[in-house]
Every structure is written in C-alpha cells, then in structure tokens.
Design an enzyme around this catalytic site. Structure first.
Site, PDB file in Angstrom:
ATOM      1  CG  HIS A 104      -1.107   4.014   4.191  1.00 19.74           C
ATOM      2  ND1 HIS A 104      -2.334   3.820   4.813  1.00 19.74           N
ATOM      3  CD2 HIS A 104      -0.732   2.801   3.724  1.00 19.74           C
ATOM      4  CE1 HIS A 104      -2.685   2.549   4.696  1.00 19.74           C
ATOM      5  NE2 HIS A 104      -1.733   1.913   4.045  1.00 19.74           N
ATOM      6  CB  SER A 127      -0.952  -0.001   1.206  1.00 16.64           C
ATOM      7  OG  SER A 127      -0.233  -0.201   2.407  1.00 16.64           O
TER       8      SER A 127
END
Length: 288
Positions: free
Chosen positions: A195, A144
């Site tokens: 992230h 991610s």
C-alpha cells in the site's frame, strides 16, 4: 500462499451485481477492461498464487520477473477481489472520464508495474536496515497498491476537500496516509509495504517527475496517446464525487455527488466501504 475457498463466491456475485447495476454501457472501456481482466484471472489464474505473488526473494534473487506483471491482477479470495474492484469501479469512472481512456490505460499499466518495483525496493531496504531476511520472503498479491496510487491521483484533483474515514473528517492530502495506517492497524495481514508503494507511486506522478517522463515517452513512442484533459464530469471546484466530501475545507457544507453514485457503491461512500472491509476482515480472522 494459496487461495482461500469459501464455496460460493459471494464477493464475486456482489461485484457482478454492482457492475450490472451501474450498467456496462455506463462504465468507461479501460475501467471495464480492468474489472474484466481481474475477474477473469481470479476465475482462471495464470499460475497459483504462490507462483504469482511478488517478493524480493522470488523476483530479484530467483530472477522471476514475470511476477511483476502477474501479482497486481491476482487476488487471494472473492472478498479481496470484490473490495479492490468496487474501489476500482468508482475511481475508474471518475479518472477515466477526466483523463481520457488512452491516458488512463497508460496510467494503469505504468502504476501496475511501478508499484511492484517500489514494493521490492521497500522490502529490500527494510530487510537490510533491520537485518531481518524475512522481509525478502514476504510475498504480496492484489491490485490494492495500484488503487492507492489512483487514490493519490484522485485526491490531487480535489484540493481543499475532506473525506470521512472511520467517522473522522480528514483533509484529502492526508487521507491516503490515514487509510494506510487504519488498514494496517485493523487488518495486520495486509501488505503495508504494498500500500505504501502505491502511495509513493501516486506522489511520484502528482508531485514528482513521473508524469513528465510518461508524457515524454508517449511523445517518443506514439503520437496517438491522448494527454490528460478536463472533462465536464467534474465541477469547477474540482470535486471528484466523494459522498462525504466537504468542499473548500468547510465541514457541514456538502457538494452534490453525481446522481448515479449510489448505483455503483450500494449507497456507501468509499470510506464506508473501507469500514465494511475492515469489519469483514476482522470477522474472517475471528473465524480462522
């Protein structure tokens, strides 16, 4: 950290269904190879998750640097794999057709390594600033972070557009930050630093010196790596194919998305897939 078992890997089945729905021949080679590598390592991990995840303690203090290579391509469970690879499928088709396969492969390799390095720097800084050693032991795994970096890059090629996030139109330049906060708020078990590291790497490429450095290195080590180029797949306004984009900053006026968009997103925009991911995660937390 151990992989959560669900019996039948429904997420994996959905991912394979989307891939075959699009058609393997319609997926650019680097994107397809990335999907295949992540799926293969999910089914046949090089090491257990506890030995593949990345943390300051494991990488820096114990000098286990191979985790920088392993962590992006291992996933906690089938749903983790599905949502990451469904997003990769969409981003890869857009970016690889725009940039070319060789340069896109170069970007994937560079972003995969740099997101891990930036993650370690963020966690180490938080541990020192807050005097909280647990940040050094926080272990993260998954693709991610790279996807957030690719999202920054993809949004960079669609200036003035809007995306729909949780029902709200958000300008492209702020979309990554809104999604970062939304994911952290609704799914607190996710890696906020991971992230954030992806967003910072993406900004280093679009706004900082990273792209120039990569071009210089490509020129030194190989004359065969192609440089980014424009492709017919994008229209003149730079739309990247979001289903819920408002071109030129005018909500209510939609640009036509690529005709095969629904084929590989099951009719959902990326933001709708995000909402589904958040709901699924919250449902899982309720079950546990």
């Amino acid at each position: 950290m151990q992989r959560r078992s669900r019996g039948i890997n429904i997420g994996l089945i959905l991912l394979l269904s989307q891939i075959f729905h699009v058609g393997i021949n319609n997926i650019p080679p680097v994107t397809l190879a990335t999907l295949a590598l992540n799926t293969w390592l999910f089914l046949n991990p090089v090491k257990p998750l506890f030995d593949s995840c990345i943390s300051v303690e494991k990488c820096y203090q114990q000098k286990d640097w191979q985790r920088l290579l392993l962590s992006p391509f291992h996933h906690a469970d089938d749903w983790h794999l599905y949502f990451n690879m469904a997003s990769m499928l969409w981003k890869g088709i857009n970016l690889e057709r725009r940039l070319g396969s060789r340069w896109f492969a170069y970007i994937i390799a560079t972003f995969s390594l740099l997101t891990g390095v930036v993650y370690l720097l963020l966690e180490s800084s938080l541990a020192a600033f807050l005097d909280e050693p647990d940040f050094r032991r926080t272990c993260a795994v998954g693709f991610s972070g790279v996807l957030f970096a690719l999202k920054v890059l993809n949004n960079h090629y669609c200036p003035g557009c809007f995306v729909n996030i949780l029902g709200l139109p958000v300008p492209n330049r702020y979309a990554c930050w809104v999604e970062l906060v939304a994911i952290h708020f609704f799914t607190p078990g996710t890696s906020f630093a991971g992230h954030l590291a992806g967003i910072l790497v993406g900004l280093m490429y679009t706004q900082g010196p990273l792209k120039k450095i990569m071009e210089t290195c490509a020129g030194i080590f190989s004359s065969d790596i192609g440089y980014p180029r424009q492709q017919y797949y994008f229209n003149n306004s730079g739309s990247s194919g979001y289903q819920d984009h408002y071109p030129r900053g005018r909500p209510g006026h939609y640009e036509e998305a690529p005709r095969n968009y629904d084929a590989y997103t099951a009719g959902l925009s990326e933001e709708e897939q995000l909402e589904r991911a958040l709901r699924a995660s919250l449902w899982d937390q309720g079950r546990t």
